[in-house]
Design a protein around this motif. Structure first.
Motif, short mmCIF file in Angstrom:
data_model
loop_
_atom_site.label_atom_id
_atom_site.label_comp_id
_atom_site.label_asym_id
_atom_site.label_seq_id
_atom_site.Cartn_x
_atom_site.Cartn_y
_atom_site.Cartn_z
N HIS A 160 59.98 80.53 63.91
CA HIS A 160 58.83 81.43 63.78
C HIS A 160 59.31 82.80 63.27
O HIS A 160 58.74 83.36 62.33
CB HIS A 160 58.13 81.57 65.14
N HIS A 184 58.81 84.85 59.61
CA HIS A 184 58.40 86.24 59.34
C HIS A 184 59.33 86.89 58.31
O HIS A 184 58.89 87.70 57.49
CB HIS A 184 58.44 87.08 60.62
N GLN A 231 49.32 82.40 65.94
CA GLN A 231 49.41 83.13 67.19
C GLN A 231 48.11 83.02 67.98
O GLN A 231 47.91 83.77 68.92
CB GLN A 231 49.65 84.63 66.91
ZN LIG Z 1 55.02 86.23 65.07
#
Ligand SMILES: [Zn+2]
Length: 278
Positions: A175, A179, A228
């Protein structure tokens, strides 16, 4: 008599957690991959990436080397499964393991404070060697992040650096690396439009790295790796993609939720950079 002004929550305040790419602590995670329908991937050269891990002394003494290695191996395995499932021509490999003194005197340290402390206590040539290689990353593992935060990145501060909590799940590593490839949460995160805020707060030099399709997605009541959404707790080892289905539901769409495409494009740029770097 003094009056305390009421706290005003503005959209600007809401972006702060989004920009620092926090990973919030879920109630629980569970893989239910048996109903995933994956596409046939294009046959192309795979780019290898390496993550070196810097473990704070307190994490090291609490868990011990073999447990730490076990957690790293599980995260690397899940990262590679996610990339493979999503037809991303890139793989993760664990690199070197270091123990570091991360005693920070600041109250509520931010990502830059952690990074500064790491640079202070590490032999400068070690970090320099990592940052000179475009396919290398360095992950700091600490045990003093707020309870609900599993990981942190700031791609504009340092596109090769990430922080993991000792409470991180096996999905957290990929994850955070997502990003660093400018893949973002589902667009409605933080109760607002993520796209608008990213556009507003991204430095001009990086605006061309933002794409409306680089957002997470939820399908069949489950989250893709960058989602999220607090509503869906079950996580799937996939980036959002219109080519992946869970049961009859698609796990992305071409315009707003194709993080797999974002990662594929990132991987191809990385391959080019490495060829030019030699
Ligand atoms: Zn995140």
């Amino acid at each position: 008599m003094s009056r305390i002004p009421p706290i005003k929550i503005t959209p600007i305040k809401l972006i702060i957690p989004a920009m620092f790419a926090l990973t919030l602590f879920p109630v629980f995670y569970k893989i239910e991959a048996q109903d995933l329908k994956l596409p046939q991937c294009q046959d192309e050269e795979i780019v290898n990436t390496v993550v070196d891990f810097f473990i704070s002394e307190s994490v090291w003494s609490a868990y011990g080397e073999s447990k730490i290695k076990e957690m790293i191996n599980s995260s690397i395995h899940t990262a590679n499964l996610t990339l493979k499932n999503s037809c991303v021509p890139m793989r993760r490999q664990s690199g070197k393991l270091y123990q570091v003194d991360m005693t920070i005197q600041a109250f509520d340290p931010d990502l830059a404070s952690y990074r500064n402390q790491l640079l202070r206590v590490t032999e400068p040539t070690i970090i320099k060697e990592i940052t000179q290689k475009p396919n290398h990353y360095y992950a700091l593992v600490v045990d003093d992040l707020p309870d609900d935060i599993l990981g942190k990145t700031d791609v504009y501060l340092d596109p090769q650096f990430l922080i993991l909590s000792d409470q991180a799940e096996k999905y957290t590593l990929e994850h955070e690396l997502g990003h660093l490839a400018n893949a973002w949460h589902d667009d409605t995160s933080w109760n607002s439009s993520l796209s608008k805020y990213l556009e507003e707060y991204t430095p001009d030099a990086h605006k061309n790295e933002l794409h409306a399709y680089a957002r997470g997605y939820n399908c069949a009541g489950r989250r893709t790796i960058m989602s999220q959404s607090s509503v869906y707790y079950l996580q799937l080892p996939i980036y959002s993609s219109p080519d992946i289905f869970f049961g009859d539901e698609t796990c992305g769409d071409h315009e707003h939720a194709d993080n797999a495409r974002q990662l594929r494009e990132y991987a191809r740029r990385l391959k080019d950079k490495m060829k030019n770097n030699v």
